[in-house]
Scaffold this active site. Structure first.
Site, short mmCIF file in Angstrom:
data_model
loop_
_atom_site.label_atom_id
_atom_site.label_comp_id
_atom_site.label_asym_id
_atom_site.label_seq_id
_atom_site.Cartn_x
_atom_site.Cartn_y
_atom_site.Cartn_z
N HIS A 142 36.57 47.39 40.46
CA HIS A 142 35.10 46.69 40.75
C HIS A 142 34.27 47.55 40.98
O HIS A 142 32.92 47.23 40.81
CB HIS A 142 35.58 45.75 41.97
CG HIS A 142 36.58 44.89 42.03
ND1 HIS A 142 37.54 44.54 42.84
CD2 HIS A 142 36.97 43.98 40.94
CE1 HIS A 142 38.40 43.79 42.39
NE2 HIS A 142 37.84 43.18 41.28
N ARG A 171 39.14 43.73 31.26
CA ARG A 171 39.88 45.05 31.10
C ARG A 171 40.73 45.08 29.91
O ARG A 171 41.09 46.21 29.08
CB ARG A 171 41.13 44.37 32.19
CG ARG A 171 40.51 45.21 33.49
CD ARG A 171 41.00 44.41 34.77
NE ARG A 171 41.10 43.25 34.65
CZ ARG A 171 41.28 42.34 35.90
NH1 ARG A 171 42.06 43.02 37.07
NH2 ARG A 171 41.19 41.03 35.93
N SER A 173 43.41 43.32 41.75
CA SER A 173 43.56 42.99 43.21
C SER A 173 45.16 42.90 43.30
O SER A 173 45.85 42.97 44.39
CB SER A 173 42.77 42.30 43.73
OG SER A 173 41.42 42.51 43.72
P1 ADP Z 1 38.33 36.75 39.80
O1 ADP Z 1 39.45 36.34 40.42
O2 ADP Z 1 36.99 35.92 39.64
O3 ADP Z 1 38.96 37.26 38.36
P2 ADP Z 1 38.48 39.33 40.57
O4 ADP Z 1 38.21 39.86 42.10
O5 ADP Z 1 39.75 39.68 40.29
O6 ADP Z 1 38.00 37.83 40.66
O7 ADP Z 1 37.70 40.17 39.50
C1 ADP Z 1 36.21 40.00 39.56
C2 ADP Z 1 35.53 40.56 38.26
O8 ADP Z 1 35.85 42.13 38.35
C3 ADP Z 1 36.34 40.10 37.17
O9 ADP Z 1 35.17 40.01 36.23
C4 ADP Z 1 37.25 41.00 36.59
O10 ADP Z 1 37.34 41.07 35.21
C5 ADP Z 1 36.57 42.44 37.01
N1 ADP Z 1 37.70 43.40 37.26
C6 ADP Z 1 38.55 43.25 37.94
N2 ADP Z 1 39.53 44.35 38.05
C7 ADP Z 1 38.78 45.29 37.40
C8 ADP Z 1 38.97 46.64 36.86
N3 ADP Z 1 39.99 47.51 37.14
N4 ADP Z 1 37.89 47.10 36.03
C9 ADP Z 1 36.89 46.48 35.58
N5 ADP Z 1 36.66 45.12 35.84
C10 ADP Z 1 37.59 44.62 36.65
#
Ligand code: ADP
Length: 160
Positions: free
Chosen positions: A17, A90, A128
């Site tokens: 993130h 991803r 996460s």
């Molecule tokens: P959601 O529940 O909306 O998917 P997340 O907190 O899991 O929320 O993810 C928020 C955003 O960050 C999403 O667009 C997700 O694809 C992106 N994201 C999550 N992990 C990564 C990562 N390791 N690298 C790049 N982007 C990520």
């Protein structure tokens, strides 16, 4: 003024993130990290905890602010006058769902564009969920999240 929202659950925020936040802060004038307050999801961290963690970890970027929102992303975008949504991609598995959401949001609000940033290779496996899973079994999460928040995560599992 290009104001973009980076929405997500961030439960907890990871290096993946933070990488997206850093890179998008260079692309747009202002980034609002929008922490989704989803009462349906049983979250590890409260909304305030998540917002505060991200605030601390993004202090070095003057054009990044952190907020929380409830309900529809399109309504929140209108409310804060943002025209761009940032999402991280991803793997192909993210693609189908993200495409559908982006198209739905665009139908609902024509001025809203979704921009996808491809994840950095070193974080493409990271989510996460992985962090929570590792932490819950006492695993090493130092490659997943910044050192500052490791004790906060461990604390959640020690108390349970
Ligand atoms: P959601 O529940 O909306 O998917 P997340 O907190 O899991 O929320 O993810 C928020 C955003 O960050 C999403 O667009 C997700 O694809 C992106 N994201 C999550 N992990 C990564 C990562 N390791 N690298 C790049 N982007 C990520």
């Amino acid at each position: 003024m290009r104001r973009a929202i980076y929405p997500g659950s961030f439960d907890p925020v990871t290096f993946g993130h933070l990488d997206i936040i850093k890179r998008s802060s260079k692309l747009f004038d202002e980034i609002i990290v929008g922490v989704l307050n989803n009462s349906q999801k049983n979250a590890l961290f409260s909304i305030d905890e998540r917002v505060n963690m991200i605030k601390e970890l993004t202090r070095e970027y003057p054009n990044v602010r952190v907020d929380s929102f409830e309900g529809l992303l399109v309504d929140y975008a209108k409310q804060v006058d943002a025209s761009i949504i940032i999402r991280g991609l991803r793997a192909v598995t993210d693609f189908e769902y993200e495409l559908q959401i982006a198209q739905t949001n665009h139908v609902q609000y024509q001025n809203l564009e979704t921009v996808f940033l491809t994840t950095s290779l070193n974080y493409s496996y990271l989510s996460s969920t992985i962090v929570r899973e590792f932490a819950s079994h006492g695993g090493d999460i130092s490659r997943f999240v910044p050192a500052e928040i490791i004790p906060l995560i461990e604390d959640k599992y020690n108390r349970k």
